[in-house]
Design a protein around this motif. Structure first.
Motif, mmCIF file in Angstrom:
data_model
loop_
_atom_site.group_PDB
_atom_site.id
_atom_site.type_symbol
_atom_site.label_atom_id
_atom_site.label_comp_id
_atom_site.label_asym_id
_atom_site.label_seq_id
_atom_site.Cartn_x
_atom_site.Cartn_y
_atom_site.Cartn_z
ATOM 1 N N GLN A 144 127.763 -32.520 114.483
ATOM 2 C CA GLN A 144 128.834 -33.333 115.050
ATOM 3 C C GLN A 144 129.431 -34.275 114.001
ATOM 4 O OE1 GLN A 144 126.738 -34.995 118.409
ATOM 5 N NE2 GLN A 144 127.534 -33.436 119.782
ATOM 6 N N LEU A 145 128.672 -34.541 112.938
ATOM 7 C CA LEU A 145 129.169 -35.361 111.838
ATOM 8 C C LEU A 145 129.745 -34.498 110.711
ATOM 9 C CD1 LEU A 145 126.212 -37.908 111.673
ATOM 10 C CD2 LEU A 145 128.533 -38.352 112.516
ATOM 11 N N ALA A 146 129.913 -33.215 110.986
ATOM 12 C CA ALA A 146 130.422 -32.244 110.013
ATOM 13 C C ALA A 146 129.492 -32.100 108.815
ATOM 14 C CB ALA A 146 131.836 -32.592 109.573
ATOM 15 N N LEU A 147 128.193 -32.309 109.039
ATOM 16 C CA LEU A 147 127.169 -32.062 108.022
ATOM 17 C C LEU A 147 126.425 -30.796 108.433
ATOM 18 C CD1 LEU A 147 125.700 -35.669 107.664
ATOM 19 C CD2 LEU A 147 127.205 -34.495 106.038
ATOM 20 N N ALA A 148 126.321 -29.861 107.534
ATOM 21 C CA ALA A 148 125.628 -28.617 107.863
ATOM 22 C C ALA A 148 124.135 -28.892 108.026
ATOM 23 C CB ALA A 148 125.858 -27.589 106.764
ATOM 24 N N PRO A 149 123.590 -28.629 109.216
ATOM 25 C CA PRO A 149 122.151 -28.809 109.389
ATOM 26 C C PRO A 149 121.397 -27.680 108.687
ATOM 27 C CG PRO A 149 123.120 -27.956 111.402
ATOM 28 C CD PRO A 149 124.249 -28.202 110.440
ATOM 29 N N PRO A 150 120.134 -27.901 108.382
ATOM 30 C CA PRO A 150 119.364 -26.824 107.754
ATOM 31 C C PRO A 150 119.267 -25.618 108.691
ATOM 32 C CG PRO A 150 118.024 -28.830 107.982
ATOM 33 C CD PRO A 150 119.347 -29.088 108.613
ATOM 34 N N ARG A 151 119.143 -24.461 108.111
ATOM 35 C CA ARG A 151 118.958 -23.241 108.897
ATOM 36 C C ARG A 151 117.465 -23.121 109.199
ATOM 37 N NH1 ARG A 151 120.705 -18.594 105.925
ATOM 38 N NH2 ARG A 151 120.289 -17.458 107.828
ATOM 39 N N ASP A 152 117.052 -23.767 110.269
ATOM 40 C CA ASP A 152 115.653 -23.903 110.673
ATOM 41 C C ASP A 152 115.234 -22.671 111.477
ATOM 42 O OD1 ASP A 152 113.248 -24.564 111.900
ATOM 43 O OD2 ASP A 152 113.955 -26.445 112.741
ATOM 44 N N ILE A 153 115.044 -21.554 110.785
ATOM 45 C CA ILE A 153 114.633 -20.343 111.487
ATOM 46 C C ILE A 153 113.451 -19.703 110.765
ATOM 47 C CG2 ILE A 153 116.801 -19.842 112.687
ATOM 48 C CD1 ILE A 153 117.583 -18.018 110.396
ATOM 49 N N TYR A 154 112.579 -19.147 111.552
ATOM 50 C CA TYR A 154 111.339 -18.565 111.030
ATOM 51 C C TYR A 154 111.607 -17.424 110.053
ATOM 52 C CZ TYR A 154 106.498 -16.776 111.315
ATOM 53 O OH TYR A 154 105.222 -16.348 111.040
ATOM 54 N N THR A 155 112.597 -16.585 110.348
ATOM 55 C CA THR A 155 112.876 -15.467 109.444
ATOM 56 C C THR A 155 113.306 -15.965 108.066
ATOM 57 O OG1 THR A 155 115.135 -15.320 110.315
ATOM 58 C CG2 THR A 155 113.481 -13.831 111.261
ATOM 59 N N ARG A 156 114.081 -17.024 108.022
ATOM 60 C CA ARG A 156 114.491 -17.592 106.730
ATOM 61 C C ARG A 156 113.272 -18.110 105.970
ATOM 62 N NH1 ARG A 156 116.616 -22.980 105.302
ATOM 63 N NH2 ARG A 156 117.441 -22.779 103.213
ATOM 64 N N PHE A 157 112.395 -18.805 106.669
ATOM 65 C CA PHE A 157 111.166 -19.305 106.046
ATOM 66 C C PHE A 157 110.354 -18.147 105.464
ATOM 67 C CE2 PHE A 157 106.568 -19.633 106.756
ATOM 68 C CZ PHE A 157 106.253 -20.552 105.764
ATOM 69 N N LEU A 158 110.131 -17.107 106.263
ATOM 70 C CA LEU A 158 109.313 -15.988 105.790
ATOM 71 C C LEU A 158 109.897 -15.343 104.543
ATOM 72 C CD1 LEU A 158 108.336 -14.205 109.127
ATOM 73 C CD2 LEU A 158 106.834 -15.514 107.604
ATOM 74 N N HIS A 159 111.200 -15.116 104.552
ATOM 75 C CA HIS A 159 111.810 -14.423 103.424
ATOM 76 C C HIS A 159 111.999 -15.326 102.214
ATOM 77 C CE1 HIS A 159 112.492 -11.544 106.654
ATOM 78 N NE2 HIS A 159 112.400 -10.660 105.673
ATOM 79 N N GLN A 160 112.085 -16.622 102.436
ATOM 80 C CA GLN A 160 112.163 -17.553 101.311
ATOM 81 C C GLN A 160 110.784 -17.762 100.688
ATOM 82 O OE1 GLN A 160 113.665 -21.478 102.307
ATOM 83 N NE2 GLN A 160 114.676 -21.622 100.326
ATOM 84 N N SER A 161 109.758 -17.859 101.523
ATOM 85 C CA SER A 161 108.408 -18.101 101.000
ATOM 86 C C SER A 161 107.755 -16.824 100.480
ATOM 87 C CB SER A 161 107.526 -18.763 102.059
ATOM 88 O OG SER A 161 107.351 -17.907 103.164
ATOM 89 N N GLU A 162 108.203 -15.674 100.957
ATOM 90 C CA GLU A 162 107.673 -14.391 100.513
ATOM 91 C C GLU A 162 108.846 -13.454 100.193
ATOM 92 O OE1 GLU A 162 104.704 -12.713 103.169
ATOM 93 O OE2 GLU A 162 104.244 -14.739 103.901
ATOM 94 N N PRO A 163 109.516 -13.672 99.062
ATOM 95 C CA PRO A 163 110.714 -12.882 98.765
ATOM 96 C C PRO A 163 110.461 -11.374 98.670
ATOM 97 C CG PRO A 163 110.191 -14.419 96.960
ATOM 98 C CD PRO A 163 109.221 -14.667 98.049
ATOM 99 N N GLN A 164 109.223 -10.985 98.433
ATOM 100 C CA GLN A 164 108.909 -9.562 98.365
ATOM 101 C C GLN A 164 109.158 -8.842 99.682
ATOM 102 O OE1 GLN A 164 106.718 -12.059 98.167
ATOM 103 N NE2 GLN A 164 104.891 -11.623 99.376
ATOM 104 N N ARG A 165 109.244 -9.576 100.774
ATOM 105 C CA ARG A 165 109.553 -8.970 102.070
ATOM 106 C C ARG A 165 110.943 -8.318 102.040
ATOM 107 N NH1 ARG A 165 107.017 -10.966 107.111
ATOM 108 N NH2 ARG A 165 105.171 -12.167 106.551
ATOM 109 N N ARG A 166 111.871 -8.920 101.337
ATOM 110 C CA ARG A 166 113.225 -8.342 101.248
ATOM 111 C C ARG A 166 113.183 -7.036 100.456
ATOM 112 N NH1 ARG A 166 116.714 -11.261 103.953
ATOM 113 N NH2 ARG A 166 116.625 -13.535 103.851
#
Length: 170
Positions: A144-166
């Motif tokens: 609402q303040l035109a600030l992009a909130p973090p993309r708080d999703i489990y799939t993003r976490f998994l693929h960021q913490s374990e890039p070999q999954r991609r």
């Protein structure tokens, strides 16, 4: 995947999501966005208080809370430090549990005095889902303040913490 492994992964995700959100909330201007910052802090403090209540419940200990938030609102820095300590506690706690302990049902009292009974696994799942729900409310304040909130999703976490999954998916 075992229940313990899944809960560990979800609690790691929760820790990561908290770190991301606190970093973004720091972008709120305490002067021009005071009301929004206060609302975000109240929501984040509620998450933290509930998590502290369940720390006590999981250990069969009494807690000192009589509500799911505190009268005083901590500063962002104070709250972030407390949340990090609680996140670490949950990760350490789940690492020491057997499958049998995860399924054990514990009796406790909600802050309104009502009785509760949940397994340790259910309590830990509640902590993850409860926090995610309320982090989304803070994200909405930011949007609402035109600030992009973090993309708080489990799939993003998994693929960021374990890039070999991609790589495995290709």
């Amino acid at each position: 995947m075992s229940t313990a492994s899944l809960l560990t992964s979800l609690l790691q995700y929760k820790t990561w999501a908290n770190q991301e959100l606190f970093a973004e909330v720091q972008r709120l201007d305490p002067h021009t966005q005071q009301a929004e910052l206060h609302a975000a802090l109240r929501i984040l403090n509620h998450i933290h208080v509930v998590e502290r209540i369940f720390v006590a419940n999981l250990q069969g200990l009494a807690h000192t809370y009589n509500a799911t938030n505190t009268t005083e609102t901590p500063t962002l820095a104070e709250l972030q430090q407390a949340v990090q300590a609680t996140d670490a506690w949950y990760l350490d706690y789940v690492a020491g549990l057997s499958a049998q302990q995860l399924e054990e049902r514990l009796n406790f009292r909600f802050v309104d005095g009502d009785a509760g009974c949940m397994s340790r696994a259910e309590m830990l799942a509640h902590i993850v889902t409860h926090g995610g729900y309320h982090r989304g409310a803070v994200g909405r304040i930011m949007a609402q303040l035109a600030l992009a909130p973090p993309r708080d999703i489990y799939t993003r976490f998994l693929h960021q913490s374990e890039p070999q999954r991609r790589q495995a998916a290709r």
